[in-house]
Every structure is written in C-alpha cells, then in structure tokens.
Design a protein around this motif. Structure first.
Motif, PDB file in Angstrom:
ATOM      1  N   GLY A   1      45.852  44.725  41.959  1.00  0.00           N
ATOM      2  CA  GLY A   1      45.343  44.248  43.079  1.00  0.00           C
ATOM      3  C   GLY A   1      44.232  45.069  43.773  1.00  0.00           C
ATOM      4  N   PHE A   2      44.336  46.285  43.848  1.00  0.00           N
ATOM      5  CA  PHE A   2      43.272  47.341  44.295  1.00  0.00           C
ATOM      6  C   PHE A   2      42.145  47.016  43.615  1.00  0.00           C
ATOM      7  CE2 PHE A   2      46.844  50.023  45.927  1.00  0.00           C
ATOM      8  CZ  PHE A   2      46.766  49.567  47.066  1.00  0.00           C
ATOM      9  N   GLU A   3      41.945  46.890  42.105  1.00  0.00           N
ATOM     10  CA  GLU A   3      40.896  46.688  41.361  1.00  0.00           C
ATOM     11  C   GLU A   3      40.112  45.336  41.529  1.00  0.00           C
ATOM     12  OE1 GLU A   3      42.035  47.749  37.581  1.00  0.00           O
ATOM     13  OE2 GLU A   3      41.619  49.587  37.528  1.00  0.00           O
ATOM     14  N   ASN A   4      40.998  44.435  42.026  1.00  0.00           N
ATOM     15  CA  ASN A   4      40.502  42.957  42.148  1.00  0.00           C
ATOM     16  C   ASN A   4      39.902  43.322  43.526  1.00  0.00           C
ATOM     17  OD1 ASN A   4      41.444  41.880  39.704  1.00  0.00           O
ATOM     18  ND2 ASN A   4      43.290  41.308  40.769  1.00  0.00           N
ATOM     19  N   GLU A   5      40.561  43.960  44.364  1.00  0.00           N
ATOM     20  CA  GLU A   5      39.848  43.788  45.902  1.00  0.00           C
ATOM     21  C   GLU A   5      38.469  44.810  45.903  1.00  0.00           C
ATOM     22  OE1 GLU A   5      40.903  45.423  50.290  1.00  0.00           O
ATOM     23  OE2 GLU A   5      42.455  45.400  48.532  1.00  0.00           O
ATOM     24  N   LYS A   6      38.379  45.734  45.079  1.00  0.00           N
ATOM     25  CA  LYS A   6      37.454  46.429  45.007  1.00  0.00           C
ATOM     26  C   LYS A   6      36.261  45.592  44.202  1.00  0.00           C
ATOM     27  CE  LYS A   6      35.591  50.086  41.910  1.00  0.00           C
ATOM     28  NZ  LYS A   6      34.956  49.376  40.855  1.00  0.00           N
ATOM     29  N   ASN A   7      36.350  44.918  43.369  1.00  0.00           N
ATOM     30  CA  ASN A   7      35.384  43.939  42.584  1.00  0.00           C
ATOM     31  C   ASN A   7      35.280  42.999  43.553  1.00  0.00           C
ATOM     32  OD1 ASN A   7      35.778  45.306  40.129  1.00  0.00           O
ATOM     33  ND2 ASN A   7      37.320  44.162  39.386  1.00  0.00           N
ATOM     34  N   ASN A   8      36.074  42.306  44.246  1.00  0.00           N
ATOM     35  CA  ASN A   8      35.611  41.425  45.308  1.00  0.00           C
ATOM     36  C   ASN A   8      34.678  41.831  46.227  1.00  0.00           C
ATOM     37  OD1 ASN A   8      36.576  40.114  48.340  1.00  0.00           O
ATOM     38  ND2 ASN A   8      36.334  38.634  46.779  1.00  0.00           N
ATOM     39  N   ILE A   9      34.679  43.246  46.394  1.00  0.00           N
ATOM     40  CA  ILE A   9      33.973  43.883  47.705  1.00  0.00           C
ATOM     41  C   ILE A   9      32.583  44.125  47.087  1.00  0.00           C
ATOM     42  CG2 ILE A   9      33.541  45.915  48.921  1.00  0.00           C
ATOM     43  CD1 ILE A   9      36.652  45.981  49.598  1.00  0.00           C
ATOM     44  N   GLU A  10      32.587  44.603  46.149  1.00  0.00           N
ATOM     45  CA  GLU A  10      31.393  44.953  45.231  1.00  0.00           C
ATOM     46  C   GLU A  10      30.554  43.762  44.821  1.00  0.00           C
ATOM     47  OE1 GLU A  10      32.426  49.469  43.183  1.00  0.00           O
ATOM     48  OE2 GLU A  10      32.581  47.590  42.123  1.00  0.00           O
ATOM     49  N   VAL A  11      31.262  42.792  44.189  1.00  0.00           N
ATOM     50  CA  VAL A  11      30.504  41.656  43.550  1.00  0.00           C
ATOM     51  C   VAL A  11      30.169  40.653  44.682  1.00  0.00           C
ATOM     52  CG1 VAL A  11      30.773  39.746  41.666  1.00  0.00           C
ATOM     53  CG2 VAL A  11      31.237  42.177  41.458  1.00  0.00           C
ATOM     54  N   VAL A  12      31.375  40.446  45.395  1.00  0.00           N
ATOM     55  CA  VAL A  12      31.134  38.867  46.396  1.00  0.00           C
ATOM     56  C   VAL A  12      30.650  39.335  47.816  1.00  0.00           C
ATOM     57  CG1 VAL A  12      32.540  37.135  47.169  1.00  0.00           C
ATOM     58  CG2 VAL A  12      33.053  38.002  44.989  1.00  0.00           C
ATOM     59  N   GLN A  13      31.554  40.009  48.178  1.00  0.00           N
ATOM     60  CA  GLN A  13      31.606  40.452  49.885  1.00  0.00           C
ATOM     61  C   GLN A  13      30.125  41.117  49.849  1.00  0.00           C
ATOM     62  OE1 GLN A  13      34.760  41.823  52.545  1.00  0.00           O
ATOM     63  NE2 GLN A  13      36.267  41.453  50.738  1.00  0.00           N
ATOM     64  N   ILE A  14      29.789  42.380  49.382  1.00  0.00           N
ATOM     65  CA  ILE A  14      28.467  43.226  49.465  1.00  0.00           C
ATOM     66  C   ILE A  14      27.383  42.293  49.230  1.00  0.00           C
ATOM     67  CG2 ILE A  14      27.205  45.143  48.685  1.00  0.00           C
ATOM     68  CD1 ILE A  14      29.822  46.567  48.754  1.00  0.00           C
TER      69      ILE A  14
END
Length: 326
Positions: free
Chosen positions: A239-252
């Motif tokens: 879950g943390f890695e998915n959240e990290k990927n979401n932040i790096e790839v999507v949100q940022i």
C-alpha cells in the motif's frame, strides 16, 4: 361647341389670373428682394457667428485574456473578453452623457456610442479638436483603467493558484514522500527480520517436533503469528509503495503540469488591455455650423416667405377696397 367655348373661357381666366400674379410679383419685387435679402443676410451672420463644433472619433477594441488550460486541447485558444460591448456602452452612456448632460461649463461632450461585438466606437464634440480629443481621452482612460484592474485581478488569482500548487509540490516532495520512504524502508527491515525469525522457527520446529511435542506446539503458534505478521507487513508495504508511486507518477506530474500551464497563462502576451485601434480620428473641418446649408435654406425660406407676405398684403388691400366700394 358649347364645351369648346367653356374651355376657351377657362383658359382665358387662367391666363388673366397668371398675369395678375406676375404683375403683383413685379410690382412688389423690391419688397421680395428686401425681405429675402434680410433673412439671407441674417442667416449668413448667424452661420459665421455661431461657434464652430468639431467632432473626433475613436474605435476601442475591448481587451481579453487567455482562459484555456494547457491540457484543454479543445479550447487551446479560448479567450475571455473583459467586458460586454453592450453593457460597457450603457455604463459609459450613464457616466459620460446622462450624468453630465446638465453641466453647462463643459467645452466638449461625448456625443455618440456605437457598439459592435468586441468593438466600441466613441465620438466627442467640442469647440476644437483638442478639446474634443481631451474629453474622449477621459473615456478611454476610464475604460483602460477599469479593464486593467480586471486583468490584474486575473493575474493575482493565477499567481495565488500557482503559489498554492507550488506549496503542494513542496509538501509532497519534502515531507510526504520522504516520510513515506522512511516507512517503506522500516517495513522492509521489519519484513526481513520477521522472515528470518520465521525461518528460524521453522528450522527449530523440525528439530524439536519429535523430541518435545509441547514446545513444538508453541513453535507452531509462533510460526503462525510470524506468518500473519509477514502478510500484514507486506500488505502495508504494498500500500505504501502504491501510494509512493501515485505521488511520484500521478500527483506530482499532475501538479507540475498545472503549474506549467499557469506559468504559460501568466505570460504578458496572454493579457491584452482595451486599446484604441489606430489613432483618435480628427477632422480639419467643423461639423457645425453647416454654413452653406444654412444660407441656402434661409434664402429659399426668405423667398417663399416674402412672396407669401406680398400676396397676403395684396389680399388685405383688395379686401379693404371691396369694403369701400360696398
């Protein structure tokens, strides 16, 4: 035969009447010339004594600013016009015509407002081109000043939005993401420890299973506990890695795109204040008074009026003679 005689008689009467009219005009020609001349001379004096009125014009193109977001391909060139031409025309009419119409000290006044889509034609009249242009300039300055405030508000709003997005990016990059990476690293370490413990328990379980069944049961329970913890830790890690990927790839990426789009929209060429098309148009000749027209109309009016007066006087004279004879 009788009809022919009647026609001849009517013609003779008409000829007599026409002769009488011509005699009357010739007899009173001095009066006619005098009256016509007086009226014409009066018109000439009036035309040359009346103050000259000059008219100046300007065509204003109403300003605009770019609206579209960089991602909005369908509206890539969408623009917002600062003001509606019809509403702006009414506003200027109230401020510069209706309110000031009773001001007698004004040397110039706004004369006309024409609207056409995003354009507004304004004209002013005054005692000289300079005075009229000065009055017209007041309207232009008012329009440009108000529209500049609107553009400044749009710019300030976009700057605030850009700062807000930059704040979100800073929070994600400098706090949220590092904190999340720390969690991921801790969970990875915990998983490694739990996996080592699980393997140790599994190894011990094989050795003591036959020697000490009671201890083996405890080891089995511990093994189950470790297995459950490993599952939970790995689920949390995922879950943390998915959240990290979401932040790096999507949100940022999303915030950076929005920020870049705002920065493009904040470029000066995307804002255009209302402006005068070309220059203020002046005329070397006044629009009033129209001297030639005044003189011609006065001459024709004087001539008609003098003829009417002459015939009226003849009518009165003839009427009095008939009364004396009676």
């Amino acid at each position: 035969m009788q009809e022919s005689q009647q026609n001849i008689q009517r013609y003779e009467e008409y000829e007599i009447d026409l002769r009488e009219l011509l005699r009357t005009l010739m007899k009173n020609r001095v009066k006619i010339v005098l009256i016509t001349s007086l009226i014409t001379i009066g018109a000439v004096i009036y035309a040359y004594m009346t103050p000259k009125t000059y008219q100046v014009k300007a065509i204003i193109k109403i300003g605009e600013y770019k609206l579209a977001n960089a991602n909005a391909n369908d509206n890539a060139n969408a623009k917002v016009v600062i003001a509606n031409a019809s509403e702006l025309s009414k506003e200027l009419e109230i401020l510069f015509i209706d309110i000031l119409k009773n001001d007698k000290d004004r040397e110039a006044k706004i004369d006309l407002l024409k609207k056409q889509k995003n354009f507004l034609e304004i004209s002013a009249v005054g005692s000289s081109n300079k005075v009229a242009s000065s009055e017209l300039k007041k309207v232009i300055d008012y329009v440009q000043g108000n529209h500049k405030k609107i553009l400044d508000d749009v710019k300030n709003l976009r700057e605030a939005q850009a700062q807000q997005i930059e704040g979100k990016l800073t929070l994600l990059k400098n706090k949220t993401l590092p904190a999340l990476l720390d969690k991921i690293n801790r969970y990875k370490k915990d998983i490694t420890i739990y996996e080592t413990n699980f393997l140790d328990v599994q190894s011990n379980l094989k050795k003591i299973k036959e020697i000490n069944p009671t201890l083996a049961t405890i080891q089995i329970n511990e093994q189950r506990y470790l297995a459950d913890m490993l599952i939970k830790l790995k689920d949390s890690l995922e879950g943390f890695e998915n959240e990290k990927n979401n932040i790096e790839v999507v949100q940022i990426e999303k915030y950076e795109e929005e920020l870049n789009a705002l920065k493009v929209l904040m470029k000066p060429y995307n804002y255009k204040n209302s402006e005068v098309i070309g220059n203020i148009m002046t005329n070397d000749y006044p629009i009033a008074p129209k001297k030639k027209l005044i003189v011609v109309v006065a001459f024709v009016t004087g001539l008609i009026l003098s003829i009417f007066i002459v015939f009226f006087m003849e009518f009165i004279k003839g009427f009095k003679e008939e009364e004396k004879e009676a």
